[in-house]
Write an enzyme that holds these catalytic residues in place. Sequence first.
Site: not given
Ligand code: OAD
Length: 262
Positions: A112-113, A128, A139
């Site tokens: 969402v950034d 998301h 509204c």
């Molecule tokens: P997570 O925090 O669950 O996962 C982040 C992933 O990025 C992990 O698997 C890390 O290993 C990996 N990671 C970290 N640094 C990295 C890098 N430099 N290069 C590559 N990979 C890296 O985040 P999301 O999977 O995005 O939803 O989480 C999914 C959703 O959970 C989010 O959109 C949010 C949250 O609840 C809502 O807000 C609705």
Amino acid sequence: MPLPTEAHSDADIRRAAELLARANSVAVLTGAGVSAESGVPTFRASDGLWEGHRIEDVASPMGFRRDPKLVWNFYNARRANVGKVRPNPGHHALVELEKRWGKRFTLITQNVDGLHRTAGSQRVLEVHGSLYRTRCTGCAKIEDRGLEPLRELPHCPHCSAMLRPDIVWFHETLPEDIWQEAVEEVADCDVLLVVGTSAVVYPAAGLIPLAKHRSRWDDTRPGASVVEINLARTDASDLVDVGLYGKSGEILPKIVALLPGS
Ligand code: OAD
């Protein structure tokens, strides 16, 4: 057991570039990890965004009803943080891929950034929602407020009802039109890149098996090739064709550099 960083070989990177070079259409699913090197905390790391808050307090409709001020303080802090960070080479590499594939390239993000748009990606399906936008609880008007500072409890300039962030919270459904577009593009792509997501939050994580199996759509066509780029293996790793374990800001530019004409 997480793999150490750099757990991939040059051959793996070449294989990913070869799959891309042969692809007619490409889809990408990104998660918080793609923004980690920009300085945006991920969700499930020990220093993650939820720290100090229970998820249901700051990311659910019930939490918002209970304490809207707490929720807005949380999102206003995230908005302020996004104002201080810049896209990293991973975001920029994805812009390069869009330039090559044009309309046959789809970027789906759980983030969402707004950093994909800031980097220059044109078509971004934000499944998301976005920290930039507010939605009126009265509204229902959605407005892009950029990163302008909002009050502690902002109200709608049109109907005076309370505003909320235009973000999908737990127990809520994804925006129907955007989600449908994401599903159609993934079901139709030749290569799906899965970048920086733990692949545990559904329905977004379900795009990975959809690309691979495609079964609901077309039994006659083989599934897409899936390339995972992550610091460590995830719940989706057993499904993927190529797993590249390291930083997306380092791996994605290497893949782009190996594409024909680079
Ligand atoms: P997570 O925090 O669950 O996962 C982040 C992933 O990025 C992990 O698997 C890390 O290993 C990996 N990671 C970290 N640094 C990295 C890098 N430099 N290069 C590559 N990979 C890296 O985040 P999301 O999977 O995005 O939803 O989480 C999914 C959703 O959970 C989010 O959109 C949010 C949250 O609840 C809502 O807000 C609705």
